[in-house]
Design an enzyme around this catalytic site. Structure first.
Site, PDB file in Angstrom:
ATOM      1  N   GLU A 182       0.794  -1.166   0.161  1.00  0.00           N
ATOM      2  CA  GLU A 182       0.025  -0.049  -0.023  1.00  0.00           C
ATOM      3  C   GLU A 182       0.768   1.268   0.062  1.00  0.00           C
ATOM      4  O   GLU A 182       2.086   1.146   0.673  1.00  0.00           O
ATOM      5  CB  GLU A 182      -0.981   0.121   1.147  1.00  0.00           C
ATOM      6  CG  GLU A 182      -1.958  -1.027   1.293  1.00  0.00           C
ATOM      7  CD  GLU A 182      -2.908  -1.127   2.243  1.00  0.00           C
ATOM      8  OE1 GLU A 182      -2.774  -0.634   3.357  1.00  0.00           O
ATOM      9  OE2 GLU A 182      -4.043  -1.825   2.134  1.00  0.00           O
ATOM     10  N   CYS A 187       3.647   8.501   1.148  1.00  0.00           N
ATOM     11  CA  CYS A 187       4.029   7.533   2.236  1.00  0.00           C
ATOM     12  C   CYS A 187       4.201   6.088   1.321  1.00  0.00           C
ATOM     13  O   CYS A 187       2.989   5.559   0.808  1.00  0.00           O
ATOM     14  CB  CYS A 187       3.113   7.386   3.405  1.00  0.00           C
ATOM     15  SG  CYS A 187       3.278   6.059   4.521  1.00  0.00           S
ATOM     16  N   CYS A 207       6.261  -7.428   7.212  1.00  0.00           N
ATOM     17  CA  CYS A 207       7.475  -6.946   8.002  1.00  0.00           C
ATOM     18  C   CYS A 207       7.685  -8.007   9.186  1.00  0.00           C
ATOM     19  O   CYS A 207       6.847  -8.685   9.535  1.00  0.00           O
ATOM     20  CB  CYS A 207       7.396  -5.574   8.637  1.00  0.00           C
ATOM     21  SG  CYS A 207       8.641  -4.931   9.597  1.00  0.00           S
ATOM     22  N   CYS A 248       6.315  -5.231  15.810  1.00  0.00           N
ATOM     23  CA  CYS A 248       6.065  -4.238  16.714  1.00  0.00           C
ATOM     24  C   CYS A 248       4.518  -4.338  17.166  1.00  0.00           C
ATOM     25  O   CYS A 248       3.689  -4.769  16.170  1.00  0.00           O
ATOM     26  CB  CYS A 248       6.321  -2.912  16.162  1.00  0.00           C
ATOM     27  SG  CYS A 248       7.857  -2.568  15.550  1.00  0.00           S
ATOM     28  N   CYS A 295       1.455  -2.241  15.325  1.00  0.00           N
ATOM     29  CA  CYS A 295       1.560  -2.203  13.998  1.00  0.00           C
ATOM     30  C   CYS A 295       0.654  -3.278  13.123  1.00  0.00           C
ATOM     31  O   CYS A 295       0.946  -4.533  13.545  1.00  0.00           O
ATOM     32  CB  CYS A 295       2.772  -2.192  13.577  1.00  0.00           C
ATOM     33  SG  CYS A 295       3.001  -2.062  11.708  1.00  0.00           S
ATOM     34  N   CYS A 335      -0.864   5.944  10.312  1.00  0.00           N
ATOM     35  CA  CYS A 335       0.360   5.329  10.825  1.00  0.00           C
ATOM     36  C   CYS A 335      -0.063   4.074  11.460  1.00  0.00           C
ATOM     37  O   CYS A 335      -0.982   3.998  12.517  1.00  0.00           O
ATOM     38  CB  CYS A 335       1.139   6.484  11.838  1.00  0.00           C
ATOM     39  SG  CYS A 335       2.301   5.572  12.556  1.00  0.00           S
TER      40      CYS A 335
HETATM   41  S1  SF4 Z   1       6.425  -0.455  12.812  1.00  0.00           S
HETATM   42 FE1  SF4 Z   1       5.369  -2.131  11.438  1.00  0.00          FE
HETATM   43  S2  SF4 Z   1       6.322  -1.880   9.673  1.00  0.00           S
HETATM   44 FE2  SF4 Z   1       7.573  -0.532  11.085  1.00  0.00          FE
HETATM   45  S3  SF4 Z   1       9.134  -1.888  11.745  1.00  0.00           S
HETATM   46 FE3  SF4 Z   1       7.467  -2.207  13.313  1.00  0.00          FE
HETATM   47  S4  SF4 Z   1       6.202  -4.063  12.326  1.00  0.00           S
HETATM   48 FE4  SF4 Z   1       7.653  -3.510  10.764  1.00  0.00          FE
END
Ligand code: SF4
Length: 346
Positions: free
Chosen positions: A91, A104, A111, A115, A118, A333
């Site tokens: 995206e 963006c 990923c 985190c 996220c 975000c």
């Molecule tokens: S915030 Fe999301 S996209 Fe960014 S490093 Fe952490 S898990 Fe990966």
């Protein structure tokens, strides 16, 4: 397989085309089509001869990611779901403001960094984006905002850009090249969760860009809970790398701090943040947490945000509040995630 032209440095494109016996000025005309007009269809490049266009398609692929779906927010931000050649999706988001168009972009499909706040983390890592898939997002967006221009590029979409640092650096080289888009390093920001060796590599690369670090807590145990990367590269080690980055590039680092009620918005959090940044020259960007399906936290209320902002004035650094844009289209975000089920449903 043909080389994708959007993965080639403009200097190399010129030399490849000269090697075909075509004059340099014709190669530069081609680059203008790609990076000034954002045109990827050789048939539309009307000032190039048919013979040259035929030769070009023998040499290069001109393919870009395909726009599979567009959603536009009430605040005019638009999120684009892009289909890649292998059927995966990423995206990108275009956020218009008074005189700016911020783009963006994504750097990976999914990923690996996990985190806890996220949406992308829930996908796991599927693969790194190719150079042409990174540059391709900028070309697509350049075409979409015409006759205006993209004024800022932020690597804050899906993925951890520093886990794909070689392709991200090559893409930046193309975007910043005089015969590319000539995009200003001051208007480019890479956002990272804090991968120390890659921050050092970026600082030493000679390719200039601003850096934002997703911090979210300056309390060691709490940051590790929010961001597992902190176990590998704890706060003091991260700080040393950021001081080095500042010395090498002269760019001030920005810390992003996602405000999550009952997680990181108490006085102990402000005091820890104050202490952590006391010997740095940095900016702090406060971002209200945006709801993500499957995560049980609540978004902060306005009164809560105001109080945190007021209390954080004890920190002697520039502090800004980032308005959340595009949250109604899950484009804000931490909300980007083009899932496999979306892949199958299209
Ligand atoms: S915030 Fe999301 S996209 Fe960014 S490093 Fe952490 S898990 Fe990966």
């Amino acid at each position: 397989m043909l080389t994708n032209i959007f993965s080639e440095n403009p200097t190399k494109v010129v030399s490849d085309i000269e090697a075909l016996g075509i004059p340099k000025y014709k190669a530069k005309q081609l680059l203008k089509w790609l990076y000034i007009h954002f045109e990827s269809n050789p048939d539309a490049m009307t000032d190039l001869s048919k013979k040259m266009r035929d030769e070009l398609v023998q040499l290069y692929s001109f393919s870009l990611p395909e726009i599979a779906e567009t959603r536009t927010s009430v605040d005019r931000s638009s999120k684009y779901k892009l289909k890649l050649a292998d059927g995966n999706f990423v995206e990108m988001v275009i956020i218009p403001a008074a005189k700016k168009n911020t783009l963006c972009i994504s750097s990976q499909v999914g990923c690996a960094r996990n985190c806890s706040f996220c949406a992308t983390a829930q996908m796991g890592l599927i693969r790194n984006l190719e150079i042409s898939e990174i540059v391709g997002q900028v070309v697509l967006a350049g075409k979409l905002v015409k006759p205006n221009r993209i004024t800022n590029i932020v690597f804050m979409g899906m993925g951890e850009p520093l886990d794909n640092i070689d392709n991200v650096l090559s893409a930046l080289e193309i975007l910043q090249a005089e015969d590319g888009i000539s995009f200003s390093p001051r208007r480019t920001t890479i956002s990272t969760c804090g991968i120390v060796p890659a921050i050092i590599k970026l600082a030493n690369s000679g390719i200039r860009t601003k850096l934002a670090v997703s911090l979210n807590s300056a309390i060691e145990t709490k940051r590790t809970e929010l961001m597992p990367i902190n176990e590998t590269y704890p706060l003091e080690e991260l700080k040393k790398a950021l001081i080095y980055f500042r010395k090498k590039t002269s760019f001030k680092v920005t810390f992003e701090y996602i405000m999550i009620p009952e997680v990181n918005m108490a006085w102990e959090d402000i005091n820890a943040l104050k202490k952590y940044v006391s010997d740095l020259s940095c900016k702090i960007n406060l971002i209200p947490w945006n709801p993500v399906s499957g995560i049980a936290w609540t978004a902060p209320r306005n009164s809560h945000i105001d109080m945190f902002l007021t209390n954080s004035q004890v920190i002697n650094q520039t502090i800004t509040l980032r308005k959340s844009r595009g949250s109604d289209i899950l484009g804000a975000c931490g909300q980007l995630a083009a899932t496999q089920s979306q892949k199958e449903s299209l």
